[in-house]
Design an enzyme around this catalytic site. Structure first.
Site, short mmCIF file in Angstrom:
data_model
loop_
_atom_site.label_atom_id
_atom_site.label_comp_id
_atom_site.label_asym_id
_atom_site.label_seq_id
_atom_site.Cartn_x
_atom_site.Cartn_y
_atom_site.Cartn_z
N GLU A 118 1.31 -0.92 -0.30
CA GLU A 118 -0.14 0.10 0.10
C GLU A 118 0.88 1.18 0.01
O GLU A 118 1.90 1.54 1.12
CB GLU A 118 -1.04 -0.35 1.02
CG GLU A 118 -1.70 1.16 1.58
CD GLU A 118 -2.63 1.40 2.35
OE1 GLU A 118 -3.35 1.95 2.37
OE2 GLU A 118 -2.64 0.51 2.69
N LYS A 249 -9.86 -14.30 15.96
CA LYS A 249 -9.66 -13.67 14.75
C LYS A 249 -10.96 -12.89 14.23
O LYS A 249 -10.85 -12.77 13.31
CB LYS A 249 -9.69 -14.57 14.15
CG LYS A 249 -8.08 -15.00 13.94
CD LYS A 249 -7.75 -16.69 13.54
CE LYS A 249 -5.98 -17.14 13.24
NZ LYS A 249 -5.60 -17.85 14.52
N ASP A 322 0.81 -14.00 13.33
CA ASP A 322 -0.14 -14.40 13.08
C ASP A 322 -1.32 -13.21 11.94
O ASP A 322 -2.09 -12.64 13.04
CB ASP A 322 -1.19 -15.40 13.95
CG ASP A 322 -2.92 -15.93 13.19
OD1 ASP A 322 -3.26 -15.49 12.09
OD2 ASP A 322 -3.03 -17.09 13.30
N HIS A 413 -2.44 10.27 -1.03
CA HIS A 413 -2.14 8.88 -2.21
C HIS A 413 -1.98 9.20 -3.33
O HIS A 413 -2.08 8.20 -4.38
CB HIS A 413 -4.09 8.38 -1.22
CG HIS A 413 -3.86 7.83 -0.02
ND1 HIS A 413 -3.96 8.75 1.18
CD2 HIS A 413 -3.97 6.73 0.11
CE1 HIS A 413 -3.84 7.44 1.80
NE2 HIS A 413 -3.58 6.31 1.87
#
Length: 418
Positions: A118, A249, A322, A413
Site C-alpha cells: 500500500e 481472529k 498470525d 495517496h
C-alpha cells in the site's frame, strides 16, 4: 442456582502487576538524536543499498535474506507452518523510524520493519514517528495478559448444567495442574462461565509465555475437557472445543478486556511539531478526532481507531505473526485532548495485542531478521514487541488524523499510492 451464579463472578483488575509502572525510564535526550533513515532514491537499487547499509551499521545485523542476498531453501522447517508448499510470496518491506519509546518493556529508539504493497503507508507512519520523536518519547505500559479458548457444552436441561458447573468449579486446581503437565509455558489464570438455557460456555483464560498462544491454549483446553468428560458424573449430550465465544481472529465487545496483551500508550505532541511536521493545528487535529470517534460510534464500530489494522498487518507480515489476528488486535480506543499549553495529548489503548516472538512464523529467515532488527527475537521478548506494535499504531493514528484535518489525505495517496 442463584448462589452458583454469584460464586462464579470473578472481577478482574485492569493490570496484573503494578510494578510495571516503576520500570519506565526517564527520557533520554539522546534517543531523539537517533539517526534518520536515509530517504533518498526511494525507488532505486542504490536507495535500497543505502538503507540496508544504514541498518547494518546501526544495529550490526546482516539482513542477508531481507536483502535477497540469500534465499530460503530449508524446506524441512516448513513443517507445522504450511501444507502443499510451492514457494514464497515476496512482499516489499521497508522501515520507519526511529520510533522513540519509553515503555515498561520496550525502551529506546526503534527502526520498525513494515511489509506492505500500500503506497503512502510507510510515509504516513514514518511522519507520525517523526512528530512523536520531536515532541517526547511514546510512553507505553503493558497492563494485562490472557489468551482464551471457549469450549461449549450442551445438556438435557439447565439443572444438569448447574450440577456440571458445580463439579467443574470444585476441580479448578486439577485443571491448573493439567495445564502445567501439558505445556511448559501455559498457565491457567481464570475460568469464566456463560449460561444460556441448557448451553454452557467455559471461558478458559491462559497466559502463553512468549508465544501468541492460540495452538497452545487449544491443546491445554482439550486436555482439561477430556479430563472433565472422563470424570464428571454429569455428561453433556454434545460438546465442542470452541463455541466461537473467545473472539479468536474477529472483533468482539468481549475482547475490550484482554486477548493476548492489553497495552496502553500516550504522548504529548508539542504545538510547534503539530504545525511543522503534521502540517495542521491542535484545534483542527482535535476536531478531526472528535468527528471520527463520533462517526465510529454511529457506525457501530468496536473501538474508535482510524486504521491500526494497517500498521499491524504490515508489522505482523514482516515479523512472522498470525496476520488473521489483526481481526481482534486492531480494536483500539483513542483519546485526544488539547492541553493548557495548546499541545495535544493523545492516548491509545489496545486490549487484543496477540503476538509472539517464538513459534509460528517467527523463525523463518526474513521474519527472524525483522524481529532481530527490533531486538525482539526469541524468548522473553513478546511484551516488548507488543509495546512497539502499539507505538506504531499511535504514530499512524496521529498521521492520518492530521492528513485528514489539513486536507492532505487525498493528495498523499494520489502522489504515493498510485
Amino acid at each position: 442456582m442463584e448462589n452458583l451464579i454469584s460464586n462464579i463472578s470473578r472481577p478482574k483488575h485492569d493490570y496484573i502487576d503494578s510494578s510495571v509502572f516503576h520500570k519506565l525510564e526517564s527520557y533520554n535526550p539522546k534517543h531523539s538524536q537517533a539517526e534518520k533513515i536515509p530517504d533518498q532514491d526511494p525507488y532505486t537499487l542504490n536507495g535500497q543499498k543505502l538503507r540496508l547499509n544504514f541498518i547494518r551499521s546501526q544495529l550490526n545485523l546482516d539482513l542477508d535474506f531481507l536483502s535477497g542476498e540469500k534465499v530460503f531453501t530449508n524446506n524441512e522447517s516448513l513443517k507445522g507452518n504450511i501444507e502443499n508448499y510451492i514457494g514464497m510470496s515476496q512482499i516489499p518491506t521497508g522501515i520507519i523510524g526511529p520510533l522513540v519509546i519509553n515503555g515498561s518493556l520496550a525502551q529506546g529508539p526503534f527502526y520498525v520493519p513494515l511489509a506492505t504493497t500500500e503506497g503512502a503507508l510507510l510515509a504516513s507512519y514514518n511522519r507520525g514517528a517523526k512528530a512523536c520523536r520531536e515532541s517526547s518519547p511514546i510512553t507505553v505500559v503493558t497492563l494485562q495478559e490472557g489468551v482464551q479458548r471457549t469450549p461449549t457444552f450442551k445438556f438435557k436441561n439447565v439443572i444438569e448444567l448447574g450440577k456440571f458447573v458445580s463439579w467443574v468449579l470444585d476441580h479448578t486446581e486439577t485443571f491448573s495442574a493439567l495445564t502445567r503437565e501439558t505445556s511448559n509455558y501455559a498457565i491457567l489464570n481464570d475460568i469464566g462461565i456463560n449460561i444460556e438455557g441448557n448451553i454452557l460456555i467455559l471461558r478458559f483464560e491462559f497466559t502463553s509465555g512468549d508465544a501468541s498462544g492460540q495452538n497452545m491454549v487449544t491443546i491445554c483446553s482439550d486436555r482439561i475437557c477430556q479430563y472433565i468428560l472422563e470424570n464428571c458424573p454429569i455428561k453433556p449430550v454434545f460438546w465442542t472445543i470452541e463455541g466461537n465465544f473467545s473472539g479468536d481472529k474477529k472483533i468482539s465487545p468481549l475482547n475490550t478486556r484482554v486477548r493476548g496483551k492489553k497495552v496502553t500508550a500516550e504522548i504529548v505532541l508539542k504545538k510547534e511539531v503539530v504545525k511543522s511536521v503534521l502540517k495542521t493545528t491542535p484545534a483542527l487535529l482535535h476536531e478531526q478526532w472528535r468527528i471520527c470517534v463520533s462517526g465510529a460510534k454511529k457506525a457501530g464500530v468496536v473501538g474508535g481507531g482510524m486504521h491500526p489494522s494497517n500498521g499491524l498487518a504490515a508489522l505482523f507480515i514482516a515479523c512472522g505473526q498470525d496476520v488473521a489476528c489483526t481481526g481482534e488486535a486492531s480494536v483500539a480506543v483513542t483519546r485526544m485532548e488539547i492541553t493548557e499549553e495548546n499541545d495535544i495529548y493523545f492516548a491509545i489503548t489496545m486490549s487484543n495485542m496477540i503476538v509472539g516472538t517464538v513459534g509460528g512464523g517467527t523463525s523463518f529467515p526474513t521474519q527472524r531478521e525483522c524481529l532481530e532488527l527490533l531486538g525482539c527475537y526469541g524468548a522473553g521478548k513478546s511484551g516488548k514487541f507488543a509495546e512497539i506494535a502499539i507505538a506504531v499504531c499511535l504514530a499512524g493514528e496521529l498521521s492520518i488524523l492530521a492528513a485528514m484535518s489539513s486536507g492532505q489525505f487525498t493528495a498523499a495517496h494520489q502522489t504515493l499510492g498510485r
